[in-house]
Design a protein around this motif. Sequence first.
Motif, PDB file in Angstrom:
ATOM      1  N   SER A 188       0.829  -1.203   0.000  1.00 51.90           N
ATOM      2  CA  SER A 188       0.000   0.000   0.000  1.00 51.90           C
ATOM      3  C   SER A 188       0.868   1.258   0.000  1.00 51.90           C
ATOM      4  O   SER A 188       2.005   1.254   0.473  1.00 51.90           O
ATOM      5  CB  SER A 188      -0.914   0.015   1.225  1.00 51.90           C
ATOM      6  OG  SER A 188      -0.160   0.216   2.419  1.00 51.90           O
ATOM      7  N   ARG A 189       0.315   2.337  -0.555  1.00 51.87           N
ATOM      8  CA  ARG A 189       1.044   3.604  -0.570  1.00 51.87           C
ATOM      9  C   ARG A 189       1.368   4.076   0.843  1.00 51.87           C
ATOM     10  O   ARG A 189       2.423   4.644   1.107  1.00 51.87           O
ATOM     11  CB  ARG A 189       0.222   4.676  -1.284  1.00 51.87           C
ATOM     12  CG  ARG A 189       0.217   4.553  -2.800  1.00 51.87           C
ATOM     13  CD  ARG A 189      -0.523   5.711  -3.421  1.00 51.87           C
ATOM     14  NE  ARG A 189      -0.466   5.663  -4.869  1.00 51.87           N
ATOM     15  CZ  ARG A 189       0.509   6.181  -5.611  1.00 51.87           C
ATOM     16  NH1 ARG A 189       1.528   6.786  -5.012  1.00 51.87           N
ATOM     17  NH2 ARG A 189       0.474   6.110  -6.924  1.00 51.87           N
ATOM     18  N   GLN A 190       0.459   3.808   1.762  1.00 50.48           N
ATOM     19  CA  GLN A 190       0.673   4.224   3.147  1.00 50.48           C
ATOM     20  C   GLN A 190       1.898   3.539   3.737  1.00 50.48           C
ATOM     21  O   GLN A 190       2.723   4.173   4.407  1.00 50.48           O
ATOM     22  CB  GLN A 190      -0.570   3.912   3.985  1.00 50.48           C
ATOM     23  CG  GLN A 190      -0.470   4.363   5.440  1.00 50.48           C
ATOM     24  CD  GLN A 190      -1.747   4.080   6.218  1.00 50.48           C
ATOM     25  OE1 GLN A 190      -2.721   3.584   5.662  1.00 50.48           O
ATOM     26  NE2 GLN A 190      -1.728   4.395   7.503  1.00 50.48           N
ATOM     27  N   ASP A 191       2.039   2.242   3.478  1.00 47.61           N
ATOM     28  CA  ASP A 191       3.192   1.506   4.002  1.00 47.61           C
ATOM     29  C   ASP A 191       4.493   1.970   3.361  1.00 47.61           C
ATOM     30  O   ASP A 191       5.567   1.848   3.952  1.00 47.61           O
ATOM     31  CB  ASP A 191       3.013   0.000   3.761  1.00 47.61           C
ATOM     32  CG  ASP A 191       1.938  -0.603   4.648  1.00 47.61           C
ATOM     33  OD1 ASP A 191       1.579   0.044   5.651  1.00 47.61           O
ATOM     34  OD2 ASP A 191       1.458  -1.709   4.332  1.00 47.61           O
ATOM     35  N   ALA A 192       4.403   2.496   2.138  1.00 49.56           N
ATOM     36  CA  ALA A 192       5.609   2.901   1.413  1.00 49.56           C
ATOM     37  C   ALA A 192       5.999   4.356   1.652  1.00 49.56           C
ATOM     38  O   ALA A 192       7.070   4.786   1.220  1.00 49.56           O
ATOM     39  CB  ALA A 192       5.411   2.674  -0.087  1.00 49.56           C
ATOM     40  N   GLU A 193       5.158   5.107   2.347  1.00 49.92           N
ATOM     41  CA  GLU A 193       5.461   6.518   2.583  1.00 49.92           C
ATOM     42  C   GLU A 193       6.783   6.755   3.302  1.00 49.92           C
ATOM     43  O   GLU A 193       7.506   7.706   2.978  1.00 49.92           O
ATOM     44  CB  GLU A 193       4.311   7.166   3.369  1.00 49.92           C
ATOM     45  CG  GLU A 193       3.093   7.463   2.509  1.00 49.92           C
ATOM     46  CD  GLU A 193       1.988   8.139   3.318  1.00 49.92           C
ATOM     47  OE1 GLU A 193       2.198   8.339   4.533  1.00 49.92           O
ATOM     48  OE2 GLU A 193       0.932   8.454   2.743  1.00 49.92           O
ATOM     49  N   PRO A 194       7.184   5.930   4.295  1.00 50.03           N
ATOM     50  CA  PRO A 194       8.467   6.179   4.990  1.00 50.03           C
ATOM     51  C   PRO A 194       9.693   5.948   4.113  1.00 50.03           C
ATOM     52  O   PRO A 194      10.796   6.300   4.506  1.00 50.03           O
ATOM     53  CB  PRO A 194       8.427   5.176   6.152  1.00 50.03           C
ATOM     54  CG  PRO A 194       6.990   4.799   6.304  1.00 50.03           C
ATOM     55  CD  PRO A 194       6.411   4.841   4.938  1.00 50.03           C
ATOM     56  N   PRO A 235      -1.607   0.040 -11.871  1.00 48.13           N
ATOM     57  CA  PRO A 235      -2.575   0.671 -12.782  1.00 48.13           C
ATOM     58  C   PRO A 235      -4.020   0.289 -12.483  1.00 48.13           C
ATOM     59  O   PRO A 235      -4.945   1.005 -12.864  1.00 48.13           O
ATOM     60  CB  PRO A 235      -2.133   0.173 -14.167  1.00 48.13           C
ATOM     61  CG  PRO A 235      -1.343  -1.063 -13.903  1.00 48.13           C
ATOM     62  CD  PRO A 235      -0.677  -0.845 -12.576  1.00 48.13           C
ATOM     63  N   ASP A 236      -4.215  -0.834 -11.790  1.00 45.58           N
ATOM     64  CA  ASP A 236      -5.575  -1.269 -11.468  1.00 45.58           C
ATOM     65  C   ASP A 236      -6.103  -0.637 -10.188  1.00 45.58           C
ATOM     66  O   ASP A 236      -7.315  -0.611  -9.954  1.00 45.58           O
ATOM     67  CB  ASP A 236      -5.620  -2.800 -11.332  1.00 45.58           C
ATOM     68  CG  ASP A 236      -5.288  -3.492 -12.642  1.00 45.58           C
ATOM     69  OD1 ASP A 236      -5.634  -2.936 -13.706  1.00 45.58           O
ATOM     70  OD2 ASP A 236      -4.673  -4.576 -12.609  1.00 45.58           O
ATOM     71  N   ASP A 237      -5.220  -0.163  -9.340  1.00 45.29           N
ATOM     72  CA  ASP A 237      -5.628   0.438  -8.076  1.00 45.29           C
ATOM     73  C   ASP A 237      -4.531   1.382  -7.620  1.00 45.29           C
ATOM     74  O   ASP A 237      -3.484   0.944  -7.116  1.00 45.29           O
ATOM     75  CB  ASP A 237      -5.879  -0.651  -7.017  1.00 45.29           C
ATOM     76  CG  ASP A 237      -6.491  -0.080  -5.745  1.00 45.29           C
ATOM     77  OD1 ASP A 237      -6.419   1.144  -5.545  1.00 45.29           O
ATOM     78  OD2 ASP A 237      -7.031  -0.870  -4.951  1.00 45.29           O
ATOM     79  N   MET A 238      -4.740   2.677  -7.795  1.00 48.03           N
ATOM     80  CA  MET A 238      -3.693   3.651  -7.521  1.00 48.03           C
ATOM     81  C   MET A 238      -3.355   3.771  -6.044  1.00 48.03           C
ATOM     82  O   MET A 238      -2.416   4.460  -5.668  1.00 48.03           O
ATOM     83  CB  MET A 238      -4.110   5.022  -8.061  1.00 48.03           C
ATOM     84  CG  MET A 238      -4.337   5.037  -9.570  1.00 48.03           C
ATOM     85  SD  MET A 238      -2.865   4.511 -10.498  1.00 48.03           S
ATOM     86  CE  MET A 238      -1.818   5.929 -10.252  1.00 48.03           C
ATOM     87  N   GLY A 239      -4.102   3.107  -5.190  1.00 46.63           N
ATOM     88  CA  GLY A 239      -3.778   3.124  -3.763  1.00 46.63           C
ATOM     89  C   GLY A 239      -2.699   2.123  -3.403  1.00 46.63           C
ATOM     90  O   GLY A 239      -2.279   2.057  -2.243  1.00 46.63           O
ATOM     91  N   TRP A 240      -2.236   1.364  -4.395  1.00 46.13           N
ATOM     92  CA  TRP A 240      -1.215   0.347  -4.148  1.00 46.13           C
ATOM     93  C   TRP A 240      -0.022   0.574  -5.061  1.00 46.13           C
ATOM     94  O   TRP A 240      -0.143   1.190  -6.128  1.00 46.13           O
ATOM     95  CB  TRP A 240      -1.774  -1.064  -4.390  1.00 46.13           C
ATOM     96  CG  TRP A 240      -2.838  -1.452  -3.414  1.00 46.13           C
ATOM     97  CD1 TRP A 240      -4.166  -1.138  -3.462  1.00 46.13           C
ATOM     98  CD2 TRP A 240      -2.643  -2.229  -2.231  1.00 46.13           C
ATOM     99  NE1 TRP A 240      -4.825  -1.670  -2.385  1.00 46.13           N
ATOM    100  CE2 TRP A 240      -3.909  -2.356  -1.601  1.00 46.13           C
ATOM    101  CE3 TRP A 240      -1.549  -2.831  -1.628  1.00 46.13           C
ATOM    102  CZ2 TRP A 240      -4.097  -3.047  -0.422  1.00 46.13           C
ATOM    103  CZ3 TRP A 240      -1.720  -3.541  -0.444  1.00 46.13           C
ATOM    104  CH2 TRP A 240      -2.980  -3.633   0.153  1.00 46.13           C
TER     105      TRP A 240
END
Length: 345
Positions: free
Chosen positions: A34-40, A54-59
Amino acid sequence: MAGHTTEAHPHGADRLCDAGDRVYSRAVRRGRVSRQDAEPVPCLVELALLHPDPDDMGWLVPTSPQEVMTRLLREMHEHVVATQSRMGEAVSAFEWYAALGGDSRSPAEGVAIRVLDGLPRIRAAMDEATEACTSEVLAVQPGGIRREDELSEGLHRALALRRRGVRMRDLYTHVARHGQGLRNYMELMEEAAEARTLDEVTERLIVFDRTVAFIPASPDRTVALELRHPALVGYLVTVFERLWRLAIPLTAPLPDTGIEGITHRERSIAALLAEGHQDAVVAERLGISVRTCRAHIARLSETLGAASRTQLGVRIAQAGLDGPPRSAEPQPLTVPDRPGTPSDH
């Protein structure tokens, strides 16, 4: 791949930070993160190790480790080629300045780079460095199968180093694996020496105790440079260590090419042909004769069903042979039908 330059993550893809290592490894295992996990760890996105799904921009989905390795190998090759070019330019400039300076050089400048003209002087300097060596020798040996006379010429130095407990590490091309003389030499050295191989290596290099290095200064290797400048020697050691990490131990088998019917050497030849190199250049870089190289090209053409060099280039690209393997799993090769040849032949 350009290094990430923020204070939190000052690195490149060849050495991830701890946080980046954890997130990227998790993404590879699970297929996405997830983008949240990758923020750091924004370094992973900046280094193109993670990119939006491309199928889910939140990932974010990971770039495959095989593709990352391909990028690193290509960058290392370009780096080594550029280094060799700069080294040649630096030597020419040094000789020009030395001629202008006459006898006004200080003793320190005189020993930083020494030109050894002729094999006797080269051998004498190598013997002197061998006698002074106490811990480590790093060597790059280009070309193909090592001839017995080449191995024998330096055998007395290697045996002297082994007796003193000096560790030796040698880099060869993959072709050198086919020479029994090298295997006999490694058995004789026992635990004192370790060898690894690559498709291609740099020009010949020998470094003693990371303080003195020898490199050729003429195409026929009858002139050499003895380098004692710490910055130059340190740079060459860094190049060696990076190649060493990419190389495959002599005791381990070569990885599968990923395509049925294509040998490891033919894959290497195909990649160089795709870069536009002529037969002689391909042969020199892989350490084989031009005749052997052309025999491999003929077999490659037959396997891929190519009737001309132009068609061979197209077939190489279609089969994915224009670079290092893209997948760790071997894929069946669909060979195009040749004109006038039954498809089941």
